[in-house]
Write a protein that holds these residues in place. Structure first.
Motif, PDB file in Angstrom:
ATOM      1  N   ASP A 172     -50.064  69.064  14.733  1.00 29.08           N
ATOM      2  CA  ASP A 172     -50.324  68.632  13.277  1.00 29.08           C
ATOM      3  C   ASP A 172     -51.294  67.426  13.329  1.00 29.08           C
ATOM      4  OD1 ASP A 172     -47.513  68.691  11.577  1.00 29.08           O
ATOM      5  OD2 ASP A 172     -46.599  66.933  12.062  1.00 29.08           O
ATOM      6  N   GLN A 173     -51.865  67.467  14.781  1.00 29.92           N
ATOM      7  CA  GLN A 173     -52.426  66.929  14.982  1.00 29.92           C
ATOM      8  C   GLN A 173     -54.285  68.333  15.506  1.00 29.92           C
ATOM      9  OE1 GLN A 173     -53.262  65.035  18.754  1.00 29.92           O
ATOM     10  NE2 GLN A 173     -51.677  63.944  18.649  1.00 29.92           N
ATOM     11  N   LYS A 174     -53.397  69.588  15.253  1.00 32.37           N
ATOM     12  CA  LYS A 174     -54.605  70.614  15.739  1.00 32.37           C
ATOM     13  C   LYS A 174     -54.457  70.957  13.940  1.00 32.37           C
ATOM     14  CE  LYS A 174     -53.160  72.643  19.967  1.00 32.37           C
ATOM     15  NZ  LYS A 174     -51.793  73.218  21.172  1.00 32.37           N
ATOM     16  N   LYS A 175     -53.737  71.288  12.610  1.00 29.24           N
ATOM     17  CA  LYS A 175     -53.619  71.767  11.623  1.00 29.24           C
ATOM     18  C   LYS A 175     -54.413  70.712  11.113  1.00 29.24           C
ATOM     19  CE  LYS A 175     -50.235  71.822   7.565  1.00 29.24           C
ATOM     20  NZ  LYS A 175     -49.446  70.788   7.102  1.00 29.24           N
ATOM     21  N   LEU A 176     -54.430  69.092  11.065  1.00 29.28           N
ATOM     22  CA  LEU A 176     -55.343  68.198  10.623  1.00 29.28           C
ATOM     23  C   LEU A 176     -56.443  68.470  10.814  1.00 29.28           C
ATOM     24  CD1 LEU A 176     -56.120  65.414   9.577  1.00 29.28           C
ATOM     25  CD2 LEU A 176     -55.498  63.898  11.792  1.00 29.28           C
ATOM     26  N   LEU A 177     -57.123  68.785  12.649  1.00 30.16           N
ATOM     27  CA  LEU A 177     -57.959  69.085  13.130  1.00 30.16           C
ATOM     28  C   LEU A 177     -59.009  70.424  12.384  1.00 30.16           C
ATOM     29  CD1 LEU A 177     -60.507  68.481  15.130  1.00 30.16           C
ATOM     30  CD2 LEU A 177     -59.143  69.393  16.606  1.00 30.16           C
ATOM     31  N   ARG A 178     -57.930  71.430  11.927  1.00 26.47           N
ATOM     32  CA  ARG A 178     -57.962  72.896  11.518  1.00 26.47           C
ATOM     33  C   ARG A 178     -58.613  72.496   9.788  1.00 26.47           C
ATOM     34  NH1 ARG A 178     -57.842  77.221  14.416  1.00 26.47           N
ATOM     35  NH2 ARG A 178     -56.098  76.894  15.566  1.00 26.47           N
ATOM     36  N   GLU A 179     -58.274  71.173   9.359  1.00 25.39           N
ATOM     37  CA  GLU A 179     -58.468  71.305   8.213  1.00 25.39           C
ATOM     38  C   GLU A 179     -59.842  70.269   7.657  1.00 25.39           C
ATOM     39  OE1 GLU A 179     -55.165  70.294   5.196  1.00 25.39           O
ATOM     40  OE2 GLU A 179     -53.702  71.107   6.280  1.00 25.39           O
ATOM     41  N   VAL A 180     -60.195  69.119   8.338  1.00 28.89           N
ATOM     42  CA  VAL A 180     -61.222  68.354   9.048  1.00 28.89           C
ATOM     43  C   VAL A 180     -62.394  69.390   8.947  1.00 28.89           C
ATOM     44  CG1 VAL A 180     -62.245  66.789   9.671  1.00 28.89           C
ATOM     45  CG2 VAL A 180     -59.684  66.095   9.019  1.00 28.89           C
ATOM     46  N   LEU A 181     -62.115  70.393  10.232  1.00 28.64           N
ATOM     47  CA  LEU A 181     -63.347  71.190  10.430  1.00 28.64           C
ATOM     48  C   LEU A 181     -63.660  71.896   9.484  1.00 28.64           C
ATOM     49  CD1 LEU A 181     -61.787  72.161  13.319  1.00 28.64           C
ATOM     50  CD2 LEU A 181     -64.523  71.035  12.884  1.00 28.64           C
ATOM     51  N   LEU A 182     -62.637  72.039   8.350  1.00 21.86           N
ATOM     52  CA  LEU A 182     -62.817  73.174   6.940  1.00 21.86           C
ATOM     53  C   LEU A 182     -63.662  72.837   5.876  1.00 21.86           C
ATOM     54  CD1 LEU A 182     -62.817  75.940   5.365  1.00 21.86           C
ATOM     55  CD2 LEU A 182     -60.207  75.324   5.236  1.00 21.86           C
ATOM     56  N   LEU A 183     -63.071  71.286   5.885  1.00 20.69           N
ATOM     57  CA  LEU A 183     -63.231  69.883   5.044  1.00 20.69           C
ATOM     58  C   LEU A 183     -64.796  70.065   5.245  1.00 20.69           C
ATOM     59  CD1 LEU A 183     -63.210  68.121   2.513  1.00 20.69           C
ATOM     60  CD2 LEU A 183     -62.381  66.323   4.502  1.00 20.69           C
ATOM     61  N   SER A 184     -65.307  69.764   6.383  1.00 23.77           N
ATOM     62  CA  SER A 184     -66.618  69.611   7.033  1.00 23.77           C
ATOM     63  C   SER A 184     -67.857  70.773   7.103  1.00 23.77           C
ATOM     64  CB  SER A 184     -66.621  68.819   8.551  1.00 23.77           C
ATOM     65  OG  SER A 184     -65.448  68.035   8.399  1.00 23.77           O
ATOM     66  N   SER A 185     -67.042  71.737   6.769  1.00 24.40           N
ATOM     67  CA  SER A 185     -68.221  73.432   6.855  1.00 24.40           C
ATOM     68  C   SER A 185     -67.961  73.095   5.634  1.00 24.40           C
ATOM     69  CB  SER A 185     -67.413  73.873   7.494  1.00 24.40           C
ATOM     70  OG  SER A 185     -66.675  74.833   6.357  1.00 24.40           O
ATOM     71  N   GLU A 186     -67.461  72.558   4.121  1.00 20.25           N
ATOM     72  CA  GLU A 186     -68.060  73.334   2.900  1.00 20.25           C
ATOM     73  C   GLU A 186     -68.477  71.874   2.284  1.00 20.25           C
ATOM     74  OE1 GLU A 186     -64.088  73.575   1.890  1.00 20.25           O
ATOM     75  OE2 GLU A 186     -63.959  75.921   2.395  1.00 20.25           O
ATOM     76  N   VAL A 187     -68.489  70.381   2.575  1.00 21.54           N
ATOM     77  CA  VAL A 187     -68.560  68.927   1.647  1.00 21.54           C
ATOM     78  C   VAL A 187     -70.367  69.030   2.354  1.00 21.54           C
ATOM     79  CG1 VAL A 187     -69.134  67.646   3.844  1.00 21.54           C
ATOM     80  CG2 VAL A 187     -67.903  67.307   2.003  1.00 21.54           C
ATOM     81  N   SER A 188     -70.784  68.312   1.024  1.00 19.80           N
ATOM     82  CA  SER A 188     -71.788  68.326   0.448  1.00 19.80           C
ATOM     83  C   SER A 188     -72.913  67.361   1.834  1.00 19.80           C
ATOM     84  CB  SER A 188     -72.450  67.629  -0.867  1.00 19.80           C
ATOM     85  OG  SER A 188     -73.293  66.955  -1.416  1.00 19.80           O
ATOM     86  N   TYR A 189     -73.652  67.601   1.784  1.00 18.96           N
ATOM     87  CA  TYR A 189     -73.969  66.513   3.201  1.00 18.96           C
ATOM     88  C   TYR A 189     -75.908  65.468   2.460  1.00 18.96           C
ATOM     89  CZ  TYR A 189     -72.060  69.350   6.925  1.00 18.96           C
ATOM     90  OH  TYR A 189     -71.326  70.375   7.766  1.00 18.96           O
TER      91      TYR A 189
END
Lengths: 284, 284
Positions: free
Chosen positions: A28-45
């Motif tokens: 679950d740690q890895k799953k969360l990390l992947r989701e946060v990475l994906l989110l961070s790659s897409e979110v507005s800066y």
């Protein structure tokens, strides 16, 4: 304040640490990390750090299947802070400059933050605060603004810190004070439950902001909260999250009271990490 | 060694720092950051950190439109290290335990690393190395293995560090030594150009590994390199990157010589950050 690129590795790092602290299983740690990475790659800066942090904590709650993983931590710090209450009152009472002492102590309480720093000693922080110089010191202007104001909105930050806010609020009993808290749990930020546990209802009108961001994103907040915000003569905003989300809001007198917890804010506010800040907004 | 989740925020943080250091424009910094975040969200976590670092540096080179952004840094450190060569030789010559001194100095050279730590003093590191205890010390076994071996593959890590490797290699002149370097530029890792600049061709057969990973990913390496690897009686692998990619390779006697540069490797190798390691692989 817009996100700096330096905020992204910090958010990723917090995710890794928190997911371990909160007892997520390795998968679950890895799953969360992947989701946060994906989110961070897409979110507005072009938005503030709490915008992305809000999404990250929603993911954490979803994967943990727990909407309030810091409940026990918050209760612990509410109780701990309450134990300090009598001695804090005594400190303020015996001070030559009661107001400034109360301001410093309220900033000391800002150390209770499980987002940016998870290792701290509340006792040591209080001790240090008593002889600490403010890195940015607009206390004089804050005091004058308070004298002029009749309706004040005080925005809390973390659970337990609310007790330290109460100490400061009790220094201006004749004012109409609203104490704003997060609408839903996020990290160890104070909600209505925490404000009540610390007796803030005895010194202020409590108001939820209706949002689950670790800051005050006005467009996310409830109509009721925004009305109070608009009608206030003065806003006192505690913590980095409130600074990051409100420091560019114009047309309102806002004072930011916080402890500097990261190099990004240190550079933005022009003072060292660990510094205590009482800053009047420029656009007020 | 498989990637730890802690490696991910570190890779993201390195990306942010390096892209600023390398003079990427703010928009390109953000573009690179987004691409690295996306990559990190998708990549297998069952592989070693250099697997992902390789992809990250390919992205950096693509966005910079420069396949070798550390060229000047590498040349600078080749020259700087060469200036130290006579005094390093003198240190070894005057030592009661020449071999151990040469080993320690070769590890001191491992500080020249622009991936994990960008702030260091080569002079101070050399000075410290002379009285430093090894955190993991399999030097005795390394010495015995060297006496028995006839064909030795020595895997270099960074440019400039090659001079320190030369000092160690010169302690066993009767052996057939191959000195392996990266096939293409990645960070400030040594390539053939750097090994030549530091005179390694006078003490060893130089061989490129044919890969652009900051480590030795055997399946990425050239047939020629793999043949040398297979036929060697002993492999001496410098640096964390080689440790991370080779520490689970079985059927080969490998000694890892490196300076510990991060908490993840510290935990994995069981010694403190900053520690000097001479470690024999368990599966050799």
């Amino acid at each position: 304040m817009k996100l700096y690129t330096d905020c992204i590795p910090c958010i990723i790092s917090q995710t890794v640490k928190l997911s371990a602290d909160l007892g997520l299983k390795p998968d679950d740690q890895k799953k969360l990390l992947r989701e946060v990475l994906l989110l961070s790659s897409e979110v507005s800066y072009d938005r503030s750090p709490p915008h992305i942090a809000k999404e990250v904590y929603r993911l954490i709650h979803k994967i943990l299947k727990n909407p309030d993983p810091y409940r026990k931590v918050k209760e612990k710090y509410n109780q701990l802070a309450l134990k300090f209450y009598p001695s804090l009152k005594e400190e303020v009472k015996n001070s030559r400059d009661r107001f400034k002492k109360a301001v410093k102590l309220s900033i000391a309480g800002n150390v209770i933050d499980f987002g940016s720093n998870r290792k701290f000693s509340l006792e040591k922080t209080i001790k240090d605060a008593l002889r600490k110089r403010l890195s940015v010191d607009h206390t004089g202007s804050l005091k004058r603004s308070l004298i002029e104001a009749s309706k004040v909105l005080y925005l809390g930050d973390n659970a337990g810190e609310t007790v330290f806010d109460r100490i400061l609020i009790e220094e201006f009993p004749e004012k109409q004070i609203y104490y704003g808290v997060r609408g839903s749990p996020v990290i160890n930020d104070a909600t209505l439950k925490d404000a009540l546990a610390c007796g803030l209802d005895s010194v202020a009108h409590l108001i939820s902001n209706g949002s689950d961001a670790p800051g005050t994103i006005l467009e996310d907040c409830s109509f009721e909260f925004k009305s109070v915000f608009d009608q206030s003569d003065l806003v006192i905003a505690k913590g980095q999250g409130n600074y990051e989300t409100l420091n560019e809001v114009g047309g309102k007198k806002i004072f930011f009271l916080f402890m500097v917890k990261c190099p990004v804010i240190a550079a933005d506010a022009g003072c060292p990490v660990g510094g205590y800040v009482v800053m009047e907004n420029k656009s007020g």
